[in-house]
Scaffold this motif. Structure first.
Motif, PDB file in Angstrom:
ATOM      1  N   LYS A 235     -13.578  -7.299 -46.107  1.00 32.76           N
ATOM      2  CA  LYS A 235     -14.070  -5.908 -45.602  1.00 32.76           C
ATOM      3  C   LYS A 235     -13.909  -5.362 -44.171  1.00 32.76           C
ATOM      4  O   LYS A 235     -14.734  -4.445 -43.584  1.00 32.76           O
ATOM      5  N   LYS A 236     -12.881  -5.695 -43.388  1.00 30.18           N
ATOM      6  CA  LYS A 236     -12.486  -5.361 -42.051  1.00 30.18           C
ATOM      7  C   LYS A 236     -13.498  -5.535 -41.083  1.00 30.18           C
ATOM      8  O   LYS A 236     -13.922  -4.568 -40.636  1.00 30.18           O
ATOM      9  N   LYS A 237     -14.430  -6.442 -41.134  1.00 28.02           N
ATOM     10  CA  LYS A 237     -15.428  -6.712 -40.103  1.00 28.02           C
ATOM     11  C   LYS A 237     -15.095  -6.510 -38.828  1.00 28.02           C
ATOM     12  O   LYS A 237     -15.691  -6.036 -38.056  1.00 28.02           O
ATOM     13  N   MET A 238     -13.978  -7.039 -38.438  1.00 30.01           N
ATOM     14  CA  MET A 238     -13.310  -6.837 -36.926  1.00 30.01           C
ATOM     15  C   MET A 238     -12.820  -5.456 -36.806  1.00 30.01           C
ATOM     16  O   MET A 238     -11.921  -5.166 -37.590  1.00 30.01           O
ATOM     17  N   PRO A 239     -13.271  -4.694 -35.915  1.00 30.90           N
ATOM     18  CA  PRO A 239     -12.762  -3.307 -35.919  1.00 30.90           C
ATOM     19  C   PRO A 239     -11.567  -3.329 -35.129  1.00 30.90           C
ATOM     20  O   PRO A 239     -10.913  -4.037 -34.310  1.00 30.90           O
ATOM     21  N   ASP A 240     -10.740  -2.471 -35.534  1.00 34.06           N
ATOM     22  CA  ASP A 240      -9.254  -2.284 -35.192  1.00 34.06           C
ATOM     23  C   ASP A 240      -9.328  -1.225 -34.049  1.00 34.06           C
ATOM     24  O   ASP A 240      -8.599  -0.176 -34.171  1.00 34.06           O
ATOM     25  N   LYS A 241      -9.827  -1.432 -32.833  1.00 32.09           N
ATOM     26  CA  LYS A 241     -10.180  -0.571 -31.794  1.00 32.09           C
ATOM     27  C   LYS A 241      -9.498  -0.756 -30.428  1.00 32.09           C
ATOM     28  O   LYS A 241      -9.398  -0.079 -29.557  1.00 32.09           O
ATOM     29  N   TYR A 242      -9.263  -2.108 -30.394  1.00 31.47           N
ATOM     30  CA  TYR A 242      -9.207  -2.531 -29.109  1.00 31.47           C
ATOM     31  C   TYR A 242      -7.833  -2.169 -28.461  1.00 31.47           C
ATOM     32  O   TYR A 242      -7.681  -2.128 -27.142  1.00 31.47           O
ATOM     33  N   LYS A 243      -6.822  -2.096 -29.342  1.00 31.21           N
ATOM     34  CA  LYS A 243      -5.589  -1.473 -28.643  1.00 31.21           C
ATOM     35  C   LYS A 243      -5.626  -0.074 -28.134  1.00 31.21           C
ATOM     36  O   LYS A 243      -4.883   0.100 -27.053  1.00 31.21           O
ATOM     37  N   GLU A 244      -6.714   0.619 -28.226  1.00 30.35           N
ATOM     38  CA  GLU A 244      -7.151   1.809 -27.797  1.00 30.35           C
ATOM     39  C   GLU A 244      -7.733   1.622 -26.601  1.00 30.35           C
ATOM     40  O   GLU A 244      -7.843   2.607 -25.582  1.00 30.35           O
ATOM     41  N   LEU A 245      -8.824   0.860 -26.825  1.00 31.07           N
ATOM     42  CA  LEU A 245     -10.052   0.785 -25.773  1.00 31.07           C
ATOM     43  C   LEU A 245      -9.531   0.022 -24.422  1.00 31.07           C
ATOM     44  O   LEU A 245     -10.056   0.263 -23.474  1.00 31.07           O
ATOM     45  N   MET A 246      -8.910  -0.922 -24.606  1.00 30.18           N
ATOM     46  CA  MET A 246      -8.401  -1.836 -23.739  1.00 30.18           C
ATOM     47  C   MET A 246      -7.090  -1.668 -22.890  1.00 30.18           C
ATOM     48  O   MET A 246      -6.100  -1.252 -23.860  1.00 30.18           O
ATOM     49  N   GLU A 247      -6.595  -2.144 -21.896  1.00 28.59           N
ATOM     50  CA  GLU A 247      -5.387  -1.991 -21.193  1.00 28.59           C
ATOM     51  C   GLU A 247      -5.026  -3.263 -21.544  1.00 28.59           C
ATOM     52  O   GLU A 247      -5.354  -4.104 -21.774  1.00 28.59           O
ATOM     53  N   ASP A 248      -3.757  -3.225 -21.109  1.00 26.21           N
ATOM     54  CA  ASP A 248      -2.913  -4.570 -21.077  1.00 26.21           C
ATOM     55  C   ASP A 248      -3.589  -5.881 -20.104  1.00 26.21           C
ATOM     56  O   ASP A 248      -3.653  -6.981 -20.676  1.00 26.21           O
ATOM     57  N   LYS A 249      -3.804  -5.358 -19.065  1.00 22.08           N
ATOM     58  CA  LYS A 249      -4.244  -6.147 -18.249  1.00 22.08           C
ATOM     59  C   LYS A 249      -5.665  -6.912 -18.673  1.00 22.08           C
ATOM     60  O   LYS A 249      -6.001  -7.907 -18.380  1.00 22.08           O
ATOM     61  N   GLU A 250      -6.477  -5.949 -19.319  1.00 21.55           N
ATOM     62  CA  GLU A 250      -7.938  -6.357 -19.682  1.00 21.55           C
ATOM     63  C   GLU A 250      -7.680  -7.315 -20.877  1.00 21.55           C
ATOM     64  O   GLU A 250      -8.382  -8.223 -21.085  1.00 21.55           O
ATOM     65  N   ILE A 251      -6.712  -7.114 -21.793  1.00 21.70           N
ATOM     66  CA  ILE A 251      -6.396  -7.807 -23.065  1.00 21.70           C
ATOM     67  C   ILE A 251      -5.905  -9.218 -22.510  1.00 21.70           C
ATOM     68  O   ILE A 251      -6.199 -10.214 -22.869  1.00 21.70           O
ATOM     69  N   ASP A 252      -5.061  -9.144 -21.340  1.00 27.55           N
ATOM     70  CA  ASP A 252      -4.327 -10.641 -20.963  1.00 27.55           C
ATOM     71  C   ASP A 252      -5.536 -11.392 -20.358  1.00 27.55           C
ATOM     72  O   ASP A 252      -5.593 -12.689 -20.468  1.00 27.55           O
ATOM     73  N   ALA A 253      -6.495 -10.538 -19.502  1.00 32.41           N
ATOM     74  CA  ALA A 253      -7.853 -11.217 -19.205  1.00 32.41           C
ATOM     75  C   ALA A 253      -8.587 -11.906 -20.220  1.00 32.41           C
ATOM     76  O   ALA A 253      -8.996 -13.155 -20.011  1.00 32.41           O
ATOM     77  N   LEU A 254      -8.882 -11.323 -21.167  1.00 30.34           N
ATOM     78  CA  LEU A 254      -9.724 -11.814 -22.528  1.00 30.34           C
ATOM     79  C   LEU A 254      -8.930 -12.792 -23.205  1.00 30.34           C
ATOM     80  O   LEU A 254      -9.355 -14.022 -23.515  1.00 30.34           O
TER      81      LEU A 254
END
Length: 275
Positions: A235-254
């Motif tokens: 059902k694609k519960k996890m949204p496919d939006k974080y590559k647009e919402l988050m910068e590389d540094k934010e993803i690295d931190a998470l």
């Protein structure tokens, strides 16, 4: 003659009583904040009741028969129907649109206040999130600046794809802030808090996935599936939006924060690679 005089006295007496009762009803309706049209209706009903009581004392009519009686009966019904129909035409008619307009007018102020309150609350939350995001970006930039300072002059400052900076304390703390900022707790349970129905518990995810795998899952939710969550995956519960919402540094931190979650006492579902 005596009967006529007696009837006239009854008319005057009951007429005065009817007027007094009508005035009383109008005053009572006004005290209870009834609209003017209802006040007029109450007075009219009092007068109609008075007329009925007066007719009860009226002298008997001479007996009639044949065609004369039929004409008199029809004439009586015509007059009575004319009075009722004509009187009813003067009363305000029920109009659904008019009633809806009245209700809308009554609720307009309350609705406006409610919408305004919601708008103000959303603006306040947006401002708070913006301030929090700015603070995170400043801290990320400071962490990135330290990492960049350690790179030799002339070296390629861009890190290879798939590698992550060391999970320093500051980076992990920033990752935890990203967990809160991105509201991951709405779907995932962590340390006994948050949601659980749409996503797996995350307390031991650091023992099951490598940092580059976590990064891949964040950027492409279809790349990995948690065991036992097939329906949620389909059902694609996890949204496919974080590559647009988050910068590389934010993803690295998470990713750095998630990599520290290694609590084997919690049964975090096994990740299954799908791509």
């Amino acid at each position: 003659m005596g009967d006529q005089r007696s009837f006239v006295k009854h008319v005057i007496k009951k007429g005065i009583i009817g007027i007094v009762v009508g005035i009383f009803l109008v005053g009572l309706a006004r005290a209870l904040d009834f609209p003017p049209v209802f006040q007029v209706m109450f007075f009219t009903y009092a007068m109609l009741g008075t007329a009925v009581f007066i007719l009860l004392d009226a002298p008997s009519l001479q007996p009639m028969g044949g065609m004369k009686a039929l004409v008199a009966l029809l004439g009586f019904y015509v007059v009575l129907s004319g009075v009722y129909i004509g009187g009813a035409s003067f009363w305000p008619q029920y109009d659904p649109e008019d009633e809806k307009g009245k209700i809308e007018k009554l609720l307009k102020a309350k609705r406006a206040a409610t919408e305004q309150g919601k708008a103000e609350e959303l603006l306040t939350r947006t401002k708070a999130l913006a301030e929090k995001a700015d603070a995170i970006m400043q801290r990320l930039q400071s962490v990135g600046g330290v990492a960049m300072a350690s790179v030799p002059v002339g070296a390629d400052s861009k890190r290879p794809s798939g590698t992550l900076p060391a999970a320093t304390g500051d980076l992990v703390a920033l990752g935890k802030e990203q967990w809160e900022l991105q509201e991951c707790y709405n779907c995932h349970k962590l340390s006994g808090q948050g949601g659980k129905k749409r996503g797996p518990e995350m307390d031991n995810i650091g023992s099951l996935m490598q940092p580059e795998e976590l990064r891949q899952k964040i950027l492409d939710p279809r790349s990995w599936m948690a065991e036992g969550f097939e329906k949620e995956y389909d059902k694609k519960k996890m949204p496919d939006k974080y590559k647009e919402l988050m910068e590389d540094k934010e993803i690295d931190a998470l990713v750095a924060y998630l990599s520290t979650l290694k609590n084997p006492s919690v049964n975090t579902p096994k990740p299954i690679k799908k791509k």
